[in-house]
Design a protein around this motif. Sequence first.
Motif, PDB file in Angstrom:
ATOM      1  N   ASN A  72       0.812  -1.214   0.000  1.00 30.63           N
ATOM      2  CA  ASN A  72       0.000   0.000   0.000  1.00 30.63           C
ATOM      3  C   ASN A  72       0.847   1.267   0.000  1.00 30.63           C
ATOM      4  N   SER A  75       1.606   3.416  -3.319  1.00 35.68           N
ATOM      5  CA  SER A  75       0.592   4.176  -4.046  1.00 35.68           C
ATOM      6  C   SER A  75       0.533   5.647  -3.672  1.00 35.68           C
ATOM      7  N   ALA A  96      -0.720   5.640   3.501  1.00 40.85           N
ATOM      8  CA  ALA A  96      -1.149   4.242   3.543  1.00 40.85           C
ATOM      9  C   ALA A  96      -1.238   3.735   4.979  1.00 40.85           C
ATOM     10  N   GLU A 173      -2.564  -3.683  -5.521  1.00 43.52           N
ATOM     11  CA  GLU A 173      -3.935  -3.807  -5.020  1.00 43.52           C
ATOM     12  C   GLU A 173      -4.826  -2.628  -5.452  1.00 43.52           C
ATOM     13  N   TRP A 178      -9.220   0.829   0.116  1.00 42.74           N
ATOM     14  CA  TRP A 178      -8.243   1.428   1.029  1.00 42.74           C
ATOM     15  C   TRP A 178      -7.030   1.986   0.285  1.00 42.74           C
ATOM     16  N   GLN A 179      -6.898   1.641  -0.994  1.00 39.75           N
ATOM     17  CA  GLN A 179      -5.707   2.019  -1.744  1.00 39.75           C
ATOM     18  C   GLN A 179      -5.751   3.495  -2.096  1.00 39.75           C
ATOM     19  N   SER A 214      -7.056  -7.942  -4.690  1.00 34.87           N
ATOM     20  CA  SER A 214      -6.398  -7.868  -3.388  1.00 34.87           C
ATOM     21  C   SER A 214      -6.551  -9.157  -2.607  1.00 34.87           C
TER      22      SER A 214
END
Length: 500
Positions: A72, A75, A96, A173, A178-179, A214
């Motif tokens: 994560n 990103s 993240a 993912e 949540w990304q 994911s």
Amino acid sequence: MDSAKLTLDPAFAIGPVERRLFGTFVEHMGRSVYTGVYEPGHPDADESGLRRDVIDLAREMGVTVVRYPGGNFVSNYNWEDGVGPADERPTRLDLAWRQIETNAFGLDEFMSWIEEVRAEPMMAVNLGTRGLREACDLLEYANHPQGTRWSDLRVKHGRREPYDVRLWCLGNEMDGPWQIGGKTAEEYGRLAAETAKAMRRVDPRVELVASGSSSSGMPTFASWEATVLEHCYEHVDYVSLHAYFDPARGDRASYLASAVEMDAHIDAVVATADHVAAKLGTRKRLRLAFDEWNVWSQSLFDGEASLDWAEAPRIIEEDYDVAAAVVVGSLLISLLNHADRVGVACQAQLANVIAPIRTEPGGPSWRQTIFHPFALTAAHARGRVLRTEVAAPGFPTERFGEVPALTAAATHDDETGEVTVFAVNRGERPLPLDVDLRGLPGLAAARHVAVADEDAGARNSQEAPDRVVPRAVDGAAVRDGRLSAVLPPVSFNVVRLTRA
């Protein structure tokens, strides 16, 4: 049935043992990097701040590939922040994991570390908040010889020769809500395709991994892969799989049978990828990168929003027991048994965060229980993976129904003639094992070792780092072309056979 039976024959093989199956993962998360692999001032740190005790353990573990820097984390990451003079690097908010990121450790430090570990880098690019241009810039910095803006900057930073990174993940993912900068399958598929094409212009030798679901529990699982791959199938080499197996979720028997879920996950992605290939009319067969997998009590984690801003906090530092080691061993067996399609695998993560290696700041490092099945498999899986048709007593579970008490894989090294059997007994009683070796004459039992304990909840710790270690098991023998051995209850086993 009171015993488990296997038949091995070198004429029936799944595929070669890919050394990239024994990968790991280092993410800027918790103490994975800071006080994990990197701690200036530590008694065992080198002049660059790299902890030599962790380097030695990674070598002992047999790590072949390391995925970096996320996860994560990638990103929302500007790779440029982590290169150049350390005192000129900015401190950032990592969205993240809600951490303070000093950027003291970045690409150049990671590449120095990975060269010490003697492993291959697997770099991820930010396709969340950034995109194609930044991915190509990073690739130019890492792989172009010199004479351009980014390659000359690498030379200026003290590295004249290119890093020659071959494996690249196209984001992470991207289906996850949540990304940071998540995408729809259509958005990501187009972006992955265009980024892949551009990166191959910079360096045609790169191997590219498209971001799969994911987890297999995502509501868009399989449809995500199908849509993404329709855009980028011809431009990538792998599609990723991620899975964590939770000891806090459901019954213990289902947890011990977690490999059933991994097998189904792999088979589903293979089927989806092959469906896309048929639809596109291509003969290319995509391979799989299972580049995040491990045991993690994920249901007990309150999520990223529960974390407070901190620098290298102690988060998700799982203490693993014998049962976890047995599950990890069974997952390694699953990866071997899919060697025809899974070409890369990374256990997440290496140090402190759901990790086989634990460290203390300024203090020692030690092997968690899950270190041992990984190290044993990486050391002894050689040659080709043989097909194993298991006949074993039933093992009842709530999630999967009745499954075999035994899961097993076997490898055959054509050069040495050595055969290694990797076997997990999920049950609470000793399990006699009978292996038909008539297709492999001239073998003698060499050694049987097991990761097991009378207390399946036993753990290693700073105070007792060797409470759980692989131990020799007596009684394995080869007679009249058959191997007989007894697998301890709830155990991961390695039986090595050499020529008489």
